[in-house]
Design a protein around this motif. Structure first.
Motif, PDB file in Angstrom:
ATOM      1  N   MET A   1       0.833  -1.216   0.000  1.00  0.00           N
ATOM      2  CA  MET A   1       0.000   0.000   0.000  1.00  0.00           C
ATOM      3  C   MET A   1       0.865   1.264   0.000  1.00  0.00           C
ATOM      4  O   MET A   1       0.497   2.274  -0.604  1.00  0.00           O
ATOM      5  CB  MET A   1      -0.945   0.000   1.211  1.00  0.00           C
ATOM      6  N   ALA A   2       2.027   1.192   0.687  1.00  0.00           N
ATOM      7  CA  ALA A   2       2.956   2.342   0.687  1.00  0.00           C
ATOM      8  C   ALA A   2       3.481   2.569  -0.731  1.00  0.00           C
ATOM      9  O   ALA A   2       3.581   3.722  -1.187  1.00  0.00           O
ATOM     10  CB  ALA A   2       4.104   2.084   1.658  1.00  0.00           C
ATOM     11  N   ALA A   3       3.784   1.467  -1.436  1.00  0.00           N
ATOM     12  CA  ALA A   3       4.281   1.585  -2.811  1.00  0.00           C
ATOM     13  C   ALA A   3       3.201   2.182  -3.717  1.00  0.00           C
ATOM     14  O   ALA A   3       3.490   3.021  -4.570  1.00  0.00           O
ATOM     15  CB  ALA A   3       4.714   0.211  -3.314  1.00  0.00           C
ATOM     16  N   VAL A   4       1.944   1.755  -3.502  1.00  0.00           N
ATOM     17  CA  VAL A   4       0.820   2.292  -4.296  1.00  0.00           C
ATOM     18  C   VAL A   4       0.700   3.795  -4.059  1.00  0.00           C
ATOM     19  O   VAL A   4       0.572   4.591  -4.993  1.00  0.00           O
ATOM     20  CB  VAL A   4      -0.503   1.564  -3.922  1.00  0.00           C
ATOM     21  N   SER A   5       0.778   4.185  -2.768  1.00  0.00           N
ATOM     22  CA  SER A   5       0.653   5.599  -2.400  1.00  0.00           C
ATOM     23  C   SER A   5       1.777   6.433  -3.016  1.00  0.00           C
ATOM     24  O   SER A   5       1.559   7.555  -3.485  1.00  0.00           O
ATOM     25  CB  SER A   5       0.656   5.702  -0.873  1.00  0.00           C
ATOM     26  N   MET A   6       2.994   5.852  -3.023  1.00  0.00           N
ATOM     27  CA  MET A   6       4.138   6.569  -3.615  1.00  0.00           C
ATOM     28  C   MET A   6       3.959   6.701  -5.126  1.00  0.00           C
ATOM     29  O   MET A   6       4.278   7.739  -5.700  1.00  0.00           O
ATOM     30  CB  MET A   6       5.441   5.836  -3.288  1.00  0.00           C
TER      31      MET A   6
ATOM     32  N   PRO B   1      -0.240  13.529  -1.382  1.00  0.00           N
ATOM     33  CA  PRO B   1       0.294  14.660  -0.605  1.00  0.00           C
ATOM     34  C   PRO B   1       0.492  14.245   0.871  1.00  0.00           C
ATOM     35  O   PRO B   1      -0.115  13.272   1.334  1.00  0.00           O
ATOM     36  CB  PRO B   1      -0.797  15.718  -0.720  1.00  0.00           C
ATOM     37  N   PRO B   2       1.340  15.005   1.627  1.00  0.00           N
ATOM     38  CA  PRO B   2       1.623  14.642   3.024  1.00  0.00           C
ATOM     39  C   PRO B   2       0.376  14.535   3.915  1.00  0.00           C
ATOM     40  O   PRO B   2       0.368  13.760   4.860  1.00  0.00           O
ATOM     41  CB  PRO B   2       2.528  15.770   3.516  1.00  0.00           C
ATOM     42  N   MET B   3      -0.678  15.306   3.582  1.00  0.00           N
ATOM     43  CA  MET B   3      -1.864  15.246   4.450  1.00  0.00           C
ATOM     44  C   MET B   3      -2.557  13.876   4.371  1.00  0.00           C
ATOM     45  O   MET B   3      -3.355  13.528   5.236  1.00  0.00           O
ATOM     46  CB  MET B   3      -2.839  16.373   4.162  1.00  0.00           C
ATOM     47  N   ALA B   4      -2.211  13.090   3.334  1.00  0.00           N
ATOM     48  CA  ALA B   4      -2.771  11.727   3.223  1.00  0.00           C
ATOM     49  C   ALA B   4      -2.336  10.892   4.424  1.00  0.00           C
ATOM     50  O   ALA B   4      -3.081  10.017   4.876  1.00  0.00           O
ATOM     51  CB  ALA B   4      -2.301  11.069   1.927  1.00  0.00           C
TER      52      ALA B   4
ATOM     53  N   PHE C   1      -0.630   3.103   3.400  1.00  0.00           N
ATOM     54  CA  PHE C   1      -0.947   4.102   2.374  1.00  0.00           C
ATOM     55  C   PHE C   1      -0.490   5.497   2.832  1.00  0.00           C
ATOM     56  O   PHE C   1       0.086   6.257   2.065  1.00  0.00           O
ATOM     57  CB  PHE C   1      -2.453   4.098   2.103  1.00  0.00           C
ATOM     58  N   GLY C   2      -0.747   5.788   4.108  1.00  0.00           N
ATOM     59  CA  GLY C   2      -0.301   7.077   4.672  1.00  0.00           C
ATOM     60  C   GLY C   2       1.210   7.167   4.704  1.00  0.00           C
ATOM     61  O   GLY C   2       1.798   8.218   4.412  1.00  0.00           O
ATOM     62  N   LEU C   3       1.846   6.066   5.048  1.00  0.00           N
ATOM     63  CA  LEU C   3       3.312   6.033   5.146  1.00  0.00           C
ATOM     64  C   LEU C   3       3.967   6.360   3.801  1.00  0.00           C
ATOM     65  O   LEU C   3       5.014   7.013   3.753  1.00  0.00           O
ATOM     66  CB  LEU C   3       3.744   4.638   5.627  1.00  0.00           C
ATOM     67  N   GLY C   4       3.321   5.934   2.703  1.00  0.00           N
ATOM     68  CA  GLY C   4       3.866   6.174   1.371  1.00  0.00           C
ATOM     69  C   GLY C   4       4.125   7.648   1.109  1.00  0.00           C
ATOM     70  O   GLY C   4       5.160   8.005   0.525  1.00  0.00           O
TER      71      GLY C   4
ATOM     72  N   SER D   1       7.821   9.366   0.336  1.00  0.00           N
ATOM     73  CA  SER D   1       8.102  10.180  -0.860  1.00  0.00           C
ATOM     74  C   SER D   1       8.913  11.425  -0.490  1.00  0.00           C
ATOM     75  O   SER D   1       9.821  11.820  -1.230  1.00  0.00           O
ATOM     76  CB  SER D   1       6.799  10.623  -1.524  1.00  0.00           C
ATOM     77  N   ILE D   2       8.575  12.027   0.674  1.00  0.00           N
ATOM     78  CA  ILE D   2       9.305  13.227   1.126  1.00  0.00           C
ATOM     79  C   ILE D   2      10.760  12.861   1.423  1.00  0.00           C
ATOM     80  O   ILE D   2      11.690  13.552   1.009  1.00  0.00           O
ATOM     81  CB  ILE D   2       8.635  13.828   2.390  1.00  0.00           C
ATOM     82  N   TYR D   3      10.960  11.756   2.145  1.00  0.00           N
ATOM     83  CA  TYR D   3      12.322  11.347   2.506  1.00  0.00           C
ATOM     84  C   TYR D   3      13.135  10.947   1.275  1.00  0.00           C
ATOM     85  O   TYR D   3      14.345  11.184   1.231  1.00  0.00           O
ATOM     86  CB  TYR D   3      12.286  10.200   3.530  1.00  0.00           C
ATOM     87  N   LEU D   4      12.462  10.332   0.290  1.00  0.00           N
ATOM     88  CA  LEU D   4      13.182   9.913  -0.918  1.00  0.00           C
ATOM     89  C   LEU D   4      13.733  11.109  -1.692  1.00  0.00           C
ATOM     90  O   LEU D   4      14.713  10.975  -2.420  1.00  0.00           O
ATOM     91  CB  LEU D   4      12.253   9.095  -1.826  1.00  0.00           C
TER      92      LEU D   4
END
Lengths: 223, 60
Positions: A39-44, A49-52, A90-93, A97-100
Motif C-alpha cells: 500500500m505504501a508503494a501504491v501511495s508513492m 500529498p503529506p496530508m494523506a 498508504f499514509g506512510l507512502g 516520498s518526502i524522505y526519498l
C-alpha cells in the motif's frame, strides 16, 4: 497421581494454546507488514500529498478504537486489521516520498527499515527467551504514552524541533517497552486473541519506524 | 495549515481519552514489579539507545 496427570495435561494444553497464538500472531503480522509495504508503494506511485498520512492514520485509529475490538473475535477481524494496516501503509507512502527526495533519502529509509527490524527481532527474541513476565510495565507504559501524547499536542502549536526529536526518541523507547509487554502477554496467556496481539505489535513496529525515520532524517545533516 | 493542526489535535485528544481507562486498569490491577524486573527492562532499552545512536552515526 491422577491430580498430577490432570495438571500436567492442563499445562501442556496451555503451552500448545500459547504457541498457537504466537504462531498465528507472527503469521498475521508478517502478512499485514507485507500488505502495508504494498500500500505504501501504491501511495508513492500515486504521489499522495503529506496530508494523506494524517487522514490515513486518523482513519486507522478510529477503526482500531471502535471497530477492531468488536470484530476481533470473528473472521471479520482479519478484514478490519488488513484495512487498518493498509490505511497506515498508504499514509506512510506519502512520508516516504518526502524522505526519498532528500539527498541521503534512500539511505535513511533503508537504515530506518533495517534498524526497526533489528529492534523488533532483538526485543521479541529477548522476551521469548527470558520467559519473564513484563506485564508489570503496563501502568508505566500507558502513563508514558499519555505524557508523550500531551507533548505531541503541545508541540503541534509550539513547533519546537528539539521537543519533536525528544518525542521521537521517547516513542522509540516506549514502543520498545510495548514489544516486551505485548510479547510477554502472549507467552503468559494474558492475550489470547491473535488479531489484537498483531495490532499491538504492528503499532509498535510502525511507530518505531516512523520515529527512527524522523530522528535519522533530522540528524543526518540533510535538512 | 490550521485545519490540519486542529484535526491532528482532535486525534491526539481522542487517543488520550481512550488511553485513560487502559492506564487506570493497568496501574490499579496490573502486577507489581518484583526484584530484578526493572533491571531486566533497563538493559535491553539501554541497548536500544546505543543502537539508535549507532544508526544516527551511520547516516551522518
Amino acid at each position: 497421581m491422577n491430580q498430577f496427570d490432570l495438571s500436567t495435561a492442563r499445562s501442556q494444553e496451555s503451552v500448545l494454546e500459547t504457541n498457537k497464538v504466537l504462531k498465528n500472531t507472527y503469521m498475521l503480522l508478517s502478512a499485514t507488514l507485507v500488505f502495508s509495504a504494498i500500500m505504501a508503494a501504491v501511495s508513492m506511485a500515486m504521489t499522495m500529498p503529506p496530508m494523506a498520512y494524517m487522514i490515513s492514520v486518523i482513519g486507522a485509529m478510529v477503526l482500531g478504537i471502535f471497530v477492531l475490538p468488536r470484530t476481533a473475535n470473528s473472521s471479520k477481524g482479519i478484514g478490519v486489521i488488513f484495512l487498518i494496516t493498509g490505511l497506515m501503509g498508504f499514509g506512510l507512502g506519502s512520508i516516504l516520498s518526502i524522505y526519498l527526495a532528500l539527498p541521503k533519502g534512500p539511505e535513511i529509509i533503508g537504515t530506518a527499515f533495517g534498524g526497526t527490524g533489528i529492534i523488533f527481532l532483538g526485543l521479541s527474541g529477548y522476551a521469548l527467551t527470558s520467559k519473564r513476565d513484563f506485564s508489570f510495565m503496563g501502568g508505566f507504559l500507558f502513563a508514558g504514552m499519555m505524557v508523550v501524547l500531551l507533548a505531541v499536542l503541545a508541540n503541534l502549536f509550539m513547533d519546537l524541533p528539539a521537543l519533536s526529536l525528544a518525542i521521537s526518541a521517547g516513542i522509540i523507547l516506549l514502543m520498545s517497552g510495548f514489544i516486551l509487554f505485548d510479547t510477554s502477554r502472549i507467552i503468559s496467556g494474558g492475550e489470547t486473541n491473535y488479531i489484537m496481539a498483531t495490532y499491538g505489535l504492528y503499532l509498535a513496529i510502525f511507530n518505531i519506524f516512523i520515529s527512527l525515520l524522523h530522528l535519522l532524517g533530522a540528524l543526518s545533516g540533510d535538512d | 495549515m490550521d485545519w490540519m493542526k486542529i484535526l491532528a489535535a482532535a486525534g491526539v485528544v481522542m487517543m488520550l481519552f481512550f488511553m485513560w481507562p487502559a492506564y487506570k486498569h493497568w496501574s490499579q490491577n496490573g502486577p507489581k514489579a518484583e526484584k530484578g524486573d526493572w533491571q531486566a527492562v533497563v538493559l535491553p532499552l539501554a541497548a536500544i539507545v546505543g543502537f539508535v545512536v549507532l544508526l544516527i552515526m551511520m547516516v551522518r
